[in-house]
Design an enzyme around this catalytic site. Sequence first.
Site, PDB file in Angstrom:
ATOM      1  N   ASP A 110      -1.437   2.043  -4.273  1.00 57.30           N
ATOM      2  CA  ASP A 110      -2.576   2.188  -4.958  1.00 57.30           C
ATOM      3  C   ASP A 110      -3.671   1.843  -3.944  1.00 57.30           C
ATOM      4  O   ASP A 110      -4.686   1.382  -4.420  1.00 57.30           O
ATOM      5  CB  ASP A 110      -2.325   0.875  -5.923  1.00 57.30           C
ATOM      6  CG  ASP A 110      -2.033  -0.470  -5.398  1.00 57.30           C
ATOM      7  OD1 ASP A 110      -1.660  -0.548  -4.467  1.00 57.30           O
ATOM      8  OD2 ASP A 110      -2.022  -1.164  -6.471  1.00 57.30           O
ATOM      9  N   LYS A 162      -2.216 -14.362  -1.601  1.00 59.11           N
ATOM     10  CA  LYS A 162      -3.370 -14.756  -2.696  1.00 59.11           C
ATOM     11  C   LYS A 162      -3.512 -16.231  -2.553  1.00 59.11           C
ATOM     12  O   LYS A 162      -3.264 -17.187  -3.249  1.00 59.11           O
ATOM     13  CB  LYS A 162      -2.565 -14.573  -4.012  1.00 59.11           C
ATOM     14  CG  LYS A 162      -1.760 -13.082  -4.263  1.00 59.11           C
ATOM     15  CD  LYS A 162      -2.443 -12.421  -5.329  1.00 59.11           C
ATOM     16  CE  LYS A 162      -2.328 -11.004  -5.130  1.00 59.11           C
ATOM     17  NZ  LYS A 162      -0.933 -10.198  -5.182  1.00 59.11           N
ATOM     18  N   ASP A 218      -7.947  -1.122  -2.911  1.00 55.25           N
ATOM     19  CA  ASP A 218      -6.831  -0.969  -3.854  1.00 55.25           C
ATOM     20  C   ASP A 218      -7.451  -0.665  -5.206  1.00 55.25           C
ATOM     21  O   ASP A 218      -8.262  -1.258  -5.799  1.00 55.25           O
ATOM     22  CB  ASP A 218      -6.341  -2.565  -4.040  1.00 55.25           C
ATOM     23  CG  ASP A 218      -5.260  -2.426  -5.027  1.00 55.25           C
ATOM     24  OD1 ASP A 218      -5.176  -1.825  -5.902  1.00 55.25           O
ATOM     25  OD2 ASP A 218      -4.379  -3.513  -4.645  1.00 55.25           O
TER      26      ASP A 218
HETATM   27  N1  GDD Z   1       9.589  -0.134  -5.804  1.00 55.81           N
HETATM   28  C1  GDD Z   1       8.731  -1.224  -6.063  1.00 55.81           C
HETATM   29  N2  GDD Z   1       9.553  -2.185  -6.941  1.00 55.81           N
HETATM   30  N3  GDD Z   1       7.419  -1.357  -5.929  1.00 55.81           N
HETATM   31  C2  GDD Z   1       6.969  -2.540  -6.200  1.00 55.81           C
HETATM   32  C3  GDD Z   1       7.545  -3.424  -6.648  1.00 55.81           C
HETATM   33  C4  GDD Z   1       8.841  -3.475  -7.189  1.00 55.81           C
HETATM   34  O1  GDD Z   1       9.620  -4.491  -7.499  1.00 55.81           O
HETATM   35  N4  GDD Z   1       6.396  -4.567  -7.132  1.00 55.81           N
HETATM   36  C5  GDD Z   1       5.292  -4.064  -6.907  1.00 55.81           C
HETATM   37  N5  GDD Z   1       5.487  -2.797  -6.235  1.00 55.81           N
HETATM   38  C6  GDD Z   1       4.704  -1.752  -5.531  1.00 55.81           C
HETATM   39  C7  GDD Z   1       3.272  -1.497  -6.372  1.00 55.81           C
HETATM   40  O2  GDD Z   1       3.507  -0.462  -7.178  1.00 55.81           O
HETATM   41  C8  GDD Z   1       2.222  -1.377  -5.166  1.00 55.81           C
HETATM   42  O3  GDD Z   1       2.249  -0.084  -4.801  1.00 55.81           O
HETATM   43  C9  GDD Z   1       2.776  -2.261  -4.209  1.00 55.81           C
HETATM   44  O4  GDD Z   1       4.068  -2.503  -4.334  1.00 55.81           O
HETATM   45  C10 GDD Z   1       1.882  -3.525  -4.003  1.00 55.81           C
HETATM   46  O5  GDD Z   1       1.976  -4.273  -5.346  1.00 55.81           O
HETATM   47  P1  GDD Z   1       0.826  -4.780  -6.154  1.00 55.81           P
HETATM   48  O6  GDD Z   1       1.184  -5.260  -7.571  1.00 55.81           O
HETATM   49  O7  GDD Z   1      -0.392  -3.788  -6.193  1.00 55.81           O
HETATM   50  O8  GDD Z   1       0.364  -6.016  -5.168  1.00 55.81           O
HETATM   51  P2  GDD Z   1      -1.388  -6.429  -5.108  1.00 55.81           P
HETATM   52  O9  GDD Z   1      -2.239  -5.329  -5.179  1.00 55.81           O
HETATM   53  O10 GDD Z   1      -1.423  -7.700  -5.906  1.00 55.81           O
HETATM   54  O11 GDD Z   1      -1.006  -7.263  -3.505  1.00 55.81           O
HETATM   55  C11 GDD Z   1      -0.606  -6.427  -2.514  1.00 55.81           C
HETATM   56  O12 GDD Z   1      -1.442  -5.420  -2.027  1.00 55.81           O
HETATM   57  C12 GDD Z   1      -2.740  -6.062  -1.440  1.00 55.81           C
HETATM   58  C13 GDD Z   1      -3.526  -5.038  -1.059  1.00 55.81           C
HETATM   59  O13 GDD Z   1      -3.771  -4.136  -1.945  1.00 55.81           O
HETATM   60  C14 GDD Z   1      -0.129  -7.378  -1.308  1.00 55.81           C
HETATM   61  O14 GDD Z   1       0.634  -6.537  -0.372  1.00 55.81           O
HETATM   62  C15 GDD Z   1      -1.209  -8.112  -0.742  1.00 55.81           C
HETATM   63  O15 GDD Z   1      -0.764  -8.687   0.416  1.00 55.81           O
HETATM   64  C16 GDD Z   1      -2.252  -7.033  -0.221  1.00 55.81           C
HETATM   65  O16 GDD Z   1      -3.620  -7.427   0.322  1.00 55.81           O
HETATM   66 MG    MG Z   2      -2.093  -3.414  -5.448  1.00 54.68          MG
END
Ligand code: GDD
Ligand code: MG
Length: 357
Positions: A110, A162, A218
């Site tokens: 994303d 976070k 994001d």
């Molecule tokens: N296959 C799979 N299985 N993918 C997953 C799962 C799972 O169980 N859980 C999450 N994802 C995927 C989401 O679809 C997304 O592409 C990515 O892993 C990160 O998950 P998010 O839920 O979007 O996390 P976030 O935005 O809160 O935080 C992450 O992204 C930030 C940057 O946008 C972390 O990586 C942070 O450290 C980072 O700064």
């Molecule tokens: Mg995200």
Amino acid sequence: MKALILVGGFGTRLRPLTLTMPKPLVEFANRPMILHQIEALVRAGVTDIVLAVNYRPEIMSDFISKYEKELGVRITFSVETEPLGTAGPLALAKDILGKDDSPFFVLNSDVTCEFPFAAMIAFHKAHGAEGTLLVTKVEEPSKYGVVVQYPQQSTIERFVEKPKEFVSNRINAGLYLFSPAILRRIKPTPTSIEKEIFPKMALERQIHAMDLPGFWMDVGQPKDYLTGTGLFLTALAKSLAAPGPNIVGHVLIHPTATVSPLAKLGPSVVIGAGVTVGPGARLARTVVLDGASIKAHAWLRDTIVGWNASVGRWARLEGVTVLGEDVHVAEEVFLNGAKVLPHKSVGASIPEPTIVM
Ligand code: GDD
Ligand code: MG
């Protein structure tokens, strides 16, 4: 080279759009979100891509096989029976990721940016440690993973996912390059790469940060999706509609759309395939997805209009309003921050942010 894209999750934060389409297929600047990443990977020499999902991938497979042929890349689905988090999917796909000694990319699905993958490869080779992670600066780091480096070095000293208290404003952009040696750290069980793997790699000085040049966002929620669209269009500026009396700032119009010369668009507007925009309509910071129609004199700001939806004459939509697929907004209606579920009709104004079911 190989790559894994983390595509899991239901994209709940991007509802109501994700009630119709899995998040990776939702268009961003008129192309499915994930396609921006797949194309950039292919340009960097990637030939094998694993899509890590935790729902049934049927809905995506037709779309994906089309692009496999077009781009000459092998795309495999790796399906989890329970969500394995952000690290577990690497272990599940280890037959592909670990099949040779070459490093592999891992991407959060994303995020948008200019994907400097070739530079990442060079950086990763130069430091020789197990992992490379891209960092970017943001104003509100608490929503992200925060990175602290040793002074004057690229080596990461600390990684805090976070953080509750301010640590730094340099954050994890969600784009990695790993050597296969990382696979020994991960089991195919639910594991967070940010909370469980990166801190250990930092202790062992096995992970380095590279500064991401240019924009980053994001785009997994409506407000950020709109902001990210603006940043993306600015970077794309050269190939956009020429400014004129009715085009302000950066505007992307699909060649099959019909926009009245008496409508005024911009800044930061995307008009999808087959969309019609009537005379006197005024759109700013708005994305209109394929097949939707915006009637005469409608006024839209900070709004996403879903596929095949319609917005009636003199309607006014603002405040991060999101219309799902096939939603119909009647004439003169005012919506402020509404999220309208697919196939609904809205006949009366809703001045406060509301979910319309
Ligand atoms: N296959 C799979 N299985 N993918 C997953 C799962 C799972 O169980 N859980 C999450 N994802 C995927 C989401 O679809 C997304 O592409 C990515 O892993 C990160 O998950 P998010 O839920 O979007 O996390 P976030 O935005 O809160 O935080 C992450 O992204 C930030 C940057 O946008 C972390 O990586 C942070 O450290 C980072 O700064
Ligand atoms: Mg995200």
